[in-house]
Design a protein around this motif. Structure first.
Motif, PDB file in Angstrom:
ATOM      1  N   GLU A 213       7.779  -2.872   4.353  1.00 61.14           N
ATOM      2  CA  GLU A 213       6.490  -3.067   3.674  1.00 61.14           C
ATOM      3  C   GLU A 213       6.102  -1.767   2.992  1.00 61.14           C
ATOM      4  OE1 GLU A 213       3.158  -5.393   5.149  1.00 61.14           O
ATOM      5  OE2 GLU A 213       4.302  -5.706   7.002  1.00 61.14           O
ATOM      6  N   VAL A 214       6.161  -1.765   1.686  1.00 57.23           N
ATOM      7  CA  VAL A 214       5.916  -0.533   0.947  1.00 57.23           C
ATOM      8  C   VAL A 214       4.496  -0.020   1.186  1.00 57.23           C
ATOM      9  CG1 VAL A 214       5.179  -1.710  -1.191  1.00 57.23           C
ATOM     10  CG2 VAL A 214       6.210   0.590  -1.292  1.00 57.23           C
ATOM     11  N   GLU A 215       3.549  -0.927   1.401  1.00 57.67           N
ATOM     12  CA  GLU A 215       2.176  -0.494   1.670  1.00 57.67           C
ATOM     13  C   GLU A 215       2.084   0.293   2.970  1.00 57.67           C
ATOM     14  OE1 GLU A 215       2.114  -3.940  -1.063  1.00 57.67           O
ATOM     15  OE2 GLU A 215       3.002  -3.594   0.922  1.00 57.67           O
ATOM     16  N   ALA A 280       7.423   6.419  -1.512  1.00 58.16           N
ATOM     17  CA  ALA A 280       7.328   5.229  -0.655  1.00 58.16           C
ATOM     18  C   ALA A 280       8.172   4.092  -1.238  1.00 58.16           C
ATOM     19  CB  ALA A 280       5.874   4.802  -0.523  1.00 58.16           C
ATOM     20  N   ASN A 281       8.098   3.901  -2.532  1.00 60.63           N
ATOM     21  CA  ASN A 281       8.887   2.847  -3.175  1.00 60.63           C
ATOM     22  C   ASN A 281      10.378   3.106  -3.071  1.00 60.63           C
ATOM     23  OD1 ASN A 281       7.685   0.494  -4.982  1.00 60.63           O
ATOM     24  ND2 ASN A 281       6.149   2.121  -4.856  1.00 60.63           N
ATOM     25  N   LEU A 282      10.744   4.363  -3.144  1.00 56.88           N
ATOM     26  CA  LEU A 282      12.155   4.727  -3.046  1.00 56.88           C
ATOM     27  C   LEU A 282      12.715   4.328  -1.688  1.00 56.88           C
ATOM     28  CD1 LEU A 282      14.534   6.222  -4.433  1.00 56.88           C
ATOM     29  CD2 LEU A 282      13.691   8.323  -3.373  1.00 56.88           C
ATOM     30  N   TYR A 283      11.977   4.623  -0.610  1.00 54.88           N
ATOM     31  CA  TYR A 283      12.455   4.300   0.728  1.00 54.88           C
ATOM     32  C   TYR A 283      12.242   2.824   1.074  1.00 54.88           C
ATOM     33  CZ  TYR A 283      14.088   8.865   1.979  1.00 54.88           C
ATOM     34  OH  TYR A 283      14.835  10.006   2.024  1.00 54.88           O
ATOM     35  N   HIS A 284      11.383   2.169   0.350  1.00 55.30           N
ATOM     36  CA  HIS A 284      11.255   0.714   0.494  1.00 55.30           C
ATOM     37  C   HIS A 284      12.456   0.030  -0.159  1.00 55.30           C
ATOM     38  CE1 HIS A 284       9.657  -3.330   0.410  1.00 55.30           C
ATOM     39  NE2 HIS A 284       9.673  -3.342  -0.919  1.00 55.30           N
ATOM     40  N   THR A 285      12.937   0.583  -1.254  1.00 55.30           N
ATOM     41  CA  THR A 285      14.052  -0.004  -1.998  1.00 55.30           C
ATOM     42  C   THR A 285      15.398   0.298  -1.364  1.00 55.30           C
ATOM     43  OG1 THR A 285      12.757   0.306  -4.034  1.00 55.30           O
ATOM     44  CG2 THR A 285      15.116  -0.166  -4.293  1.00 55.30           C
ATOM     45  N   SER A 309       9.486   3.082  -9.407  1.00 55.04           N
ATOM     46  CA  SER A 309       8.165   3.419  -9.949  1.00 55.04           C
ATOM     47  C   SER A 309       7.144   3.392  -8.818  1.00 55.04           C
ATOM     48  CB  SER A 309       7.782   2.430 -11.059  1.00 55.04           C
ATOM     49  OG  SER A 309       7.775   1.109 -10.563  1.00 55.04           O
ATOM     50  N   VAL A 310       5.887   3.173  -9.152  1.00 57.43           N
ATOM     51  CA  VAL A 310       4.813   3.143  -8.164  1.00 57.43           C
ATOM     52  C   VAL A 310       4.485   1.702  -7.789  1.00 57.43           C
ATOM     53  CG1 VAL A 310       3.790   5.324  -8.920  1.00 57.43           C
ATOM     54  CG2 VAL A 310       3.109   3.187 -10.033  1.00 57.43           C
ATOM     55  N   THR A 311       3.669   1.537  -6.767  1.00 61.75           N
ATOM     56  CA  THR A 311       3.196   0.196  -6.420  1.00 61.75           C
ATOM     57  C   THR A 311       2.220  -0.282  -7.493  1.00 61.75           C
ATOM     58  OG1 THR A 311       1.485   1.203  -5.050  1.00 61.75           O
ATOM     59  CG2 THR A 311       3.497   0.485  -3.935  1.00 61.75           C
ATOM     60  N   GLU A 312       1.910  -1.565  -7.445  1.00 63.32           N
ATOM     61  CA  GLU A 312       1.098  -2.179  -8.499  1.00 63.32           C
ATOM     62  C   GLU A 312      -0.252  -1.485  -8.663  1.00 63.32           C
ATOM     63  OE1 GLU A 312      -0.661  -6.614  -9.657  1.00 63.32           O
ATOM     64  OE2 GLU A 312       0.733  -6.372  -7.965  1.00 63.32           O
ATOM     65  N   TYR A 313      -0.862  -1.101  -7.558  1.00 63.53           N
ATOM     66  CA  TYR A 313      -2.182  -0.455  -7.626  1.00 63.53           C
ATOM     67  C   TYR A 313      -2.119   0.819  -8.458  1.00 63.53           C
ATOM     68  CZ  TYR A 313      -6.384   2.036  -6.132  1.00 63.53           C
ATOM     69  OH  TYR A 313      -7.572   2.734  -6.115  1.00 63.53           O
ATOM     70  N   TRP A 314      -1.072   1.620  -8.235  1.00 65.72           N
ATOM     71  CA  TRP A 314      -1.002   2.920  -8.909  1.00 65.72           C
ATOM     72  C   TRP A 314      -0.549   2.826 -10.360  1.00 65.72           C
ATOM     73  CZ3 TRP A 314      -3.845   6.321  -6.828  1.00 65.72           C
ATOM     74  CH2 TRP A 314      -4.061   6.315  -5.446  1.00 65.72           C
ATOM     75  N   GLN A 315      -0.176   1.615 -10.783  1.00 64.15           N
ATOM     76  CA  GLN A 315       0.117   1.432 -12.207  1.00 64.15           C
ATOM     77  C   GLN A 315      -1.156   1.511 -13.051  1.00 64.15           C
ATOM     78  OE1 GLN A 315       2.457  -2.097 -12.923  1.00 64.15           O
ATOM     79  NE2 GLN A 315       3.957  -1.578 -11.333  1.00 64.15           N
ATOM     80  N   ILE A 316      -2.304   1.275 -12.412  1.00 68.98           N
ATOM     81  CA  ILE A 316      -3.578   1.352 -13.151  1.00 68.98           C
ATOM     82  C   ILE A 316      -4.532   2.368 -12.514  1.00 68.98           C
ATOM     83  CG2 ILE A 316      -3.465  -0.977 -14.144  1.00 68.98           C
ATOM     84  CD1 ILE A 316      -5.316  -1.920 -11.861  1.00 68.98           C
ATOM     85  N   LYS A 329       4.876   4.225 -14.602  1.00 72.60           N
ATOM     86  CA  LYS A 329       5.012   5.493 -13.876  1.00 72.60           C
ATOM     87  C   LYS A 329       6.328   5.563 -13.086  1.00 72.60           C
ATOM     88  CE  LYS A 329      -0.013   6.087 -13.385  1.00 72.60           C
ATOM     89  NZ  LYS A 329      -0.562   4.744 -13.583  1.00 72.60           N
ATOM     90  N   SER A 330       7.410   5.211 -13.746  1.00 77.17           N
ATOM     91  CA  SER A 330       8.733   5.337 -13.142  1.00 77.17           C
ATOM     92  C   SER A 330       9.131   6.807 -13.086  1.00 77.17           C
ATOM     93  CB  SER A 330       9.768   4.557 -13.954  1.00 77.17           C
ATOM     94  OG  SER A 330       9.440   3.188 -14.001  1.00 77.17           O
TER      95      SER A 330
END
Length: 422
Positions: A213-215, A280-285, A309-316, A329-330
């Motif tokens: 869970e990336v969150e 976090a996304n890197l270790y989730h992937t 990249s970042v989670t959806e929240y951090w895209q905005i 934000k990749s």
């Protein structure tokens, strides 16, 4: 006159061997100058000499003046009991062993060419940036390229030392150790140490368990980085804080003081919020990131691994509570190149070393495919005629400047030795 010049003269036999005499008038023959160890104790070990037909085997000590023997308190150090010859530039005092026998002295300045002395003085007196700035471009290309390769591996050795220390602390867990140093480089210069402490403070077994869970990974990283301390209206902030408190209680994680991460003077894409989300996304992937990095066969494969990249929240968002225009934000190619230079290649080197293998040619090839780093040191080398075409060359130039030029080790540097030889 410096002792390093006397070491150079003795080590490379840059003096007239014919008709040598000690300061007492005894005939002296040198069969073996010994091994220059640069360790505690005499300067050269296992030398072989002959004084008035008496052969001696032992160690050689070198000083500017004979009296330096007492200045350095060698008479109290048993490591110097085995010295068979005291080589000095200027003989100004007799030196005695503990049994009151006098140590033979060679005053070497009588046997050194004035031309060599002039070359040395010239090398050591012309400097606005580095001593050899006016001559370094005259070094033969073949000689300089070989020296760059040696410098590159010296730099890898230096970078691998802290890796090996932390690996020992982590009971040989390469994935956990890699996580810490990768986090450090995600933080760049400003937040590197804080990110490193964040990663170090989290048992990697927790990262493994929560990586699905990336969150949860974000909550752990943000919580440890003190980014969830103050209450905010943002629902995502509240969700992360709730997750962090649950995980902290679940794994009985103690509160640890870590310096607050810095936003000041950073471009938004380098904000700690963005970098931690990418991590976090890197270790989730990739659940076995270190293994994938080690087995990568080309640089394209490494870039693909780090294509996150970042989670959806951090895209905005760049900060909690503040919406910004949407952006993926990749990780940029240039940022991944920095990770390859500063983390991945040192880890591949350390890992191969732990297996007793020589460093693979792939590691050099990776860096030869990365554009040269851009900084003040590389720019200055360019101004004196030494250009850097790729990261392999720029890394070697950084090692040259930091470990040789800055420390005035001209006589341990191939450039300095080549200039003296000429």
């Amino acid at each position: 006159m410096k002792e390093d010049f006397l070491h150079y003269i003795w080590q490379y036999k840059k003096f007239d061997f014919a008709n040598l005499k000690t300061t007492s008038g005894e005939n002296l023959s040198i069969f073996n100058v010994g091994n220059f160890t640069q360790l505690a104790g005499p300067d050269f070990f296992n030398a072989q000499i002959e004084i008035d037909n008496q052969k001696w085997a032992g160690n050689i000590e070198i000083h500017i003046k004979s009296s330096d023997w007492y200045v350095h308190n060698h008479e109290r150090d048993e490591n110097y009991d085995s010295v068979i010859l005291h080589v000095v530039w200027e003989h100004d005092a007799a030196i005695f062993r503990k049994d009151n026998s006098e140590i033979p002295v060679l005053e070497i300045k009588k046997y050194v060419s004035p031309i060599l002395i002039h070359q040395y003085e010239k090398l050591r007196t012309t400097k606005s940036w580095i001593y050899c700035e006016n001559e370094i471009k005259t070094i033969p290309d073949f000689v300089f390229k070989n020296w760059q390769e040696r410098l590159f591996f010296e730099r890898l050795e230096r970078k691998s030392n802290p890796i090996e220390i932390l690996l020992l602390e982590n009971k040989n867990d390469w994935e956990a150790t890699f996580f810490c140093f990768l986090a450090k480089n995600f933080g760049l210069n400003t937040n590197g140490e804080s990110f490193f402490k964040v990663a170090q403070s989290i048992p990697f077994s927790i990262i493994r368990k929560e990586s699905f869970e990336v969150e949860n990974l974000e909550a752990i990283l943000f919580g440890r980085a003190n980014l969830l301390e103050h209450d905010k209206e943002d629902n995502y902030f509240k969700d992360l804080k709730q997750r962090w408190e649950y995980i902290q209680n679940k794994y009985q994680l103690e509160n640890i003081f870590i310096n607050s991460v810095q936003f000041f003077k950073h471009r938004p894409d380098n904000f700690p919020t963005i970098r931690l989300s990418q991590l976090a996304n890197l270790y989730h992937t990739h659940q076995n990131l270190f293994s994938k990095v080690i087995s990568a066969k080309n640089i394209e494969e490494l870039h693909q691994i780090f294509n996150v990249s970042v989670t959806e929240y951090w895209q905005i968002h760049y900060n909690f509570d503040k919406i910004s225009p949407k952006k993926a934000k990749s990780l940029s190619k240039s940022f991944v190149d920095l990770l390859i230079i500063n983390t991945i290649i040192p880890f591949r080197f350390a890992y191969e070393k732990s297996l007793g293998k020589e460093t693979s040619e792939e590691n050099i090839q990776f860096l030869e495919q990365i554009t040269s780093e851009k900084n003040a040191i590389i720019d200055k080398f360019k101004s004196v005629g030494i250009t850097s075409k790729n990261a392999f060359e720029s890394q070697s130039l950084l090692q040259l400047k930091n470990e040789y030029c800055n420390k005035n080790k001209c006589l341990q540097c191939v450039v300095g030795l080549e200039l003296l030889k000429n």
